[in-house]
Design a protein around this motif. Structure first.
Motif, mmCIF file in Angstrom:
data_model
loop_
_atom_site.group_PDB
_atom_site.id
_atom_site.type_symbol
_atom_site.label_atom_id
_atom_site.label_comp_id
_atom_site.label_asym_id
_atom_site.label_seq_id
_atom_site.Cartn_x
_atom_site.Cartn_y
_atom_site.Cartn_z
ATOM 1 N N THR A 152 26.545 48.692 75.806
ATOM 2 C CA THR A 152 27.634 48.631 74.821
ATOM 3 C C THR A 152 27.273 49.361 73.525
ATOM 4 O O THR A 152 28.166 49.769 72.784
ATOM 5 C CB THR A 152 27.993 47.175 74.495
ATOM 6 O OG1 THR A 152 26.817 46.478 74.027
ATOM 7 C CG2 THR A 152 28.530 46.471 75.720
ATOM 8 N N CYS A 204 39.386 51.487 75.740
ATOM 9 C CA CYS A 204 38.886 50.126 75.535
ATOM 10 C C CYS A 204 40.032 49.123 75.449
ATOM 11 O O CYS A 204 40.009 48.077 76.100
ATOM 12 C CB CYS A 204 38.042 50.082 74.264
ATOM 13 S SG CYS A 204 37.081 48.578 74.067
ATOM 14 N N GLY A 215 38.190 56.770 73.191
ATOM 15 C CA GLY A 215 37.446 55.548 73.439
ATOM 16 C C GLY A 215 38.230 54.300 73.077
ATOM 17 O O GLY A 215 38.238 53.314 73.829
ATOM 18 N N THR A 216 38.905 54.330 71.936
ATOM 19 C CA THR A 216 39.696 53.174 71.521
ATOM 20 C C THR A 216 40.842 52.918 72.502
ATOM 21 O O THR A 216 41.115 51.769 72.868
ATOM 22 C CB THR A 216 40.260 53.401 70.107
ATOM 23 O OG1 THR A 216 39.170 53.591 69.190
ATOM 24 C CG2 THR A 216 41.080 52.208 69.650
ATOM 25 N N TYR A 232 26.126 54.627 66.891
ATOM 26 C CA TYR A 232 27.031 55.271 65.926
ATOM 27 C C TYR A 232 26.305 55.564 64.620
ATOM 28 O O TYR A 232 26.384 56.679 64.083
ATOM 29 C CB TYR A 232 28.240 54.378 65.664
ATOM 30 C CG TYR A 232 28.958 54.726 64.383
ATOM 31 C CD1 TYR A 232 29.887 55.764 64.350
ATOM 32 C CD2 TYR A 232 28.691 54.026 63.200
ATOM 33 C CE1 TYR A 232 30.530 56.089 63.168
ATOM 34 C CE2 TYR A 232 29.334 54.363 62.028
ATOM 35 C CZ TYR A 232 30.245 55.388 62.013
ATOM 36 O OH TYR A 232 30.876 55.726 60.843
ATOM 37 N N PHE A 264 32.491 54.683 69.405
ATOM 38 C CA PHE A 264 33.775 54.621 68.713
ATOM 39 C C PHE A 264 33.988 53.257 68.061
ATOM 40 O O PHE A 264 34.978 53.065 67.346
ATOM 41 C CB PHE A 264 34.926 54.928 69.676
ATOM 42 C CG PHE A 264 34.958 54.061 70.897
ATOM 43 C CD1 PHE A 264 35.639 52.853 70.895
ATOM 44 C CD2 PHE A 264 34.301 54.450 72.049
ATOM 45 C CE1 PHE A 264 35.682 52.048 72.022
ATOM 46 C CE2 PHE A 264 34.329 53.654 73.182
ATOM 47 C CZ PHE A 264 35.015 52.445 73.168
ATOM 48 N N LEU A 274 28.922 52.725 72.988
ATOM 49 C CA LEU A 274 30.350 52.830 72.699
ATOM 50 C C LEU A 274 30.507 53.161 71.208
ATOM 51 O O LEU A 274 30.913 52.336 70.401
ATOM 52 C CB LEU A 274 31.059 51.523 73.064
ATOM 53 C CG LEU A 274 30.895 51.055 74.515
ATOM 54 C CD1 LEU A 274 31.616 49.732 74.734
ATOM 55 C CD2 LEU A 274 31.419 52.119 75.481
ATOM 56 N N LEU A 311 36.583 61.512 70.303
ATOM 57 C CA LEU A 311 35.922 60.398 70.973
ATOM 58 C C LEU A 311 36.468 59.065 70.483
ATOM 59 O O LEU A 311 36.645 58.127 71.269
ATOM 60 C CB LEU A 311 34.421 60.477 70.716
ATOM 61 C CG LEU A 311 33.540 59.422 71.388
ATOM 62 C CD1 LEU A 311 33.659 59.512 72.903
ATOM 63 C CD2 LEU A 311 32.086 59.609 70.962
#
Length: 387
Positions: free
Chosen positions: A241, A313, A309-310, A252, A246, A244, A305
């Motif tokens: 995780t 998800c 990605g959002t 990040y 985003f 991820l 991205l």
């Protein structure tokens, strides 16, 4: 982990409790440090003149910071600093977390775990090891115990490495889209050197990888065990995780630092909004126009991205997670309405209470972050004049 406010490494400054960013040169950061240490404006100007040989208008600099909202109004109500998590934990207690020898040992453990996983693949657990009991309550409680223990160690790794660098740090609940997250706020880490910053960013993942490797090695030596399987699977899930990006995970912040972006999430969100308005035929100034070319390129790539990605998800949440949760809750409600024994009733009650507690925690964390902004947009009721 989260670093809610920050600048650009050693030459960055930020408002303490906002998500506004300001990039200032070294001289600006030096002026801030001198003023923070108690120097007057005149003293700061004199010391900077001696250090840099240039006449700097510190008074105008302070006035600009105030206009940007980075300073409290004179005479206004003082905002008490937030209490750090584990305030008795001092830098001298955790200085060892920044020792390269420790980092080498952790890397060796992770490498040994990877080699063991390749050589002894038959000892690796599968998803069915999560369902080790027919009682859902036992399965749920075991996963909660292992999961929250690993989460605590993960966040303590961030907190300890940041505290070793002199940054207080706070652990609290937060939200990332539909997920409830535990996060460590270490905004002051922006003032540390890059090696220290990267250590703080990667500390949590290093603990996850070390726990996973230790569980794999023990399973190969002692044989498969429920606890070892849960540790392995939970650690892998936590590591996965983090990619991820985003959702502003540890990776990040690593990417944000390596790309030199000051506020990658906020700037990329503004970029995505700008492109969306252009598709609708509305023209607005490009929010990235004043940024360096390299930073603009990184932000545009991240904006793609972020949007994709959002969308994936949230789509997964509505298409998979929500239906599965509703089925689970439906079974629990039916077990309560048509009881067949004490254990099934207790099992169903535990499932409902756990789900309710999770949703309440998520709602409180979400409101703490977004509530003040929403309250500011709501119309205020008209006050009646007093007779």
């Amino acid at each position: 982990m989260t670093s809610r406010s920050g600048g650009t490494g050693p030459s960055g400054s930020s408002a303490a409790r906002t998500e506004e960013f300001a990039a200032v040169p070294y001289e600006g950061m030096r002026a801030i440090r001198l003023l923070t240490e108690g120097a007057t404006v005149e003293e700061a100007e004199r010391r900077l003149r001696g250090e840099t040989g240039a006449d700097l208008d510190v008074r105008d600099f302070v006035r600009t910071l105030g206009e940007l909202g980075f300073l409290e109004e004179p005479g206004g109500p003082a905002t008490p600093p937030e209490r750090p998590t584990f305030p008795r934990l001092r830098a001298r207690h955790v200085r060892w977390t920044l020792n390269p020898l420790l980092h080498t040992a952790v890397a060796g453990l992770v490498a040994a775990g990877a080699v063991t996983a390749v050589i002894r693949r038959e000892t690796l657990p599968g998803w069915h090891d999560l369902l080790w009991s027919e009682r859902g309550t036992l399965v749920l409680l075991s996963q909660i115990a292992v999961g929250w223990t690993l989460i605590f160690l993960h966040e303590m790794a961030h907190l300890s490495t940041a505290r070793a660098a002199g940054v207080p740090g706070r652990i609290r609940l937060g939200t990332r889209l539909q997920f409830l997250a535990v996060q460590t706020e270490v905004s002051g880490i922006w003032l540390a050197g890059r090696r220290v910053r990267l250590t703080v960013y990667l500390a949590g993942m290093a603990v996850d990888a070390a726990a996973c490797s230790a569980a794999v090695i023990l399973a190969a030596v002692l044989g498969r065990h429920t606890v070892l399987s849960l540790v392995t699977l939970t650690s892998v899930s936590m590591l996965t995780t983090q990619f991820l990006v985003f959702m502003r995970t540890d990776v990040y912040f690593l990417l944000q630092d390596l790309t030199g972006c000051r506020n990658m999430y906020g700037d990329a969100t503004a970029c995505a909004r700008h492109l969306g308005l252009r598709l609708l035929g509305r023209t607005e100034p490009d929010p990235l126009a004043g940024l360096p070319r390299r930073e603009r390129r990184s932000l545009r790539a991240y904006a793609v991205l972020l949007v994709v990605g959002t969308a994936v998800c949230l789509g997964t949440a509505f298409a998979v997670t929500l239906p599965a949760t509703l089925v689970l809750l439906g079974r629990a409600v039916r077990a309560l309405l048509t009881p067949t024994g004490l254990l099934p009733v207790l099992d169903a009650a535990a499932v409902l209470l756990t789900a309710l507690a999770f949703q309440v925690a998520w709602a409180r964390a979400w409101w703490r972050r977004h509530g003040p902004r929403l309250r500011g947009t709501l119309p205020r009721p008209l006050s009646r004049p007093r007779p």
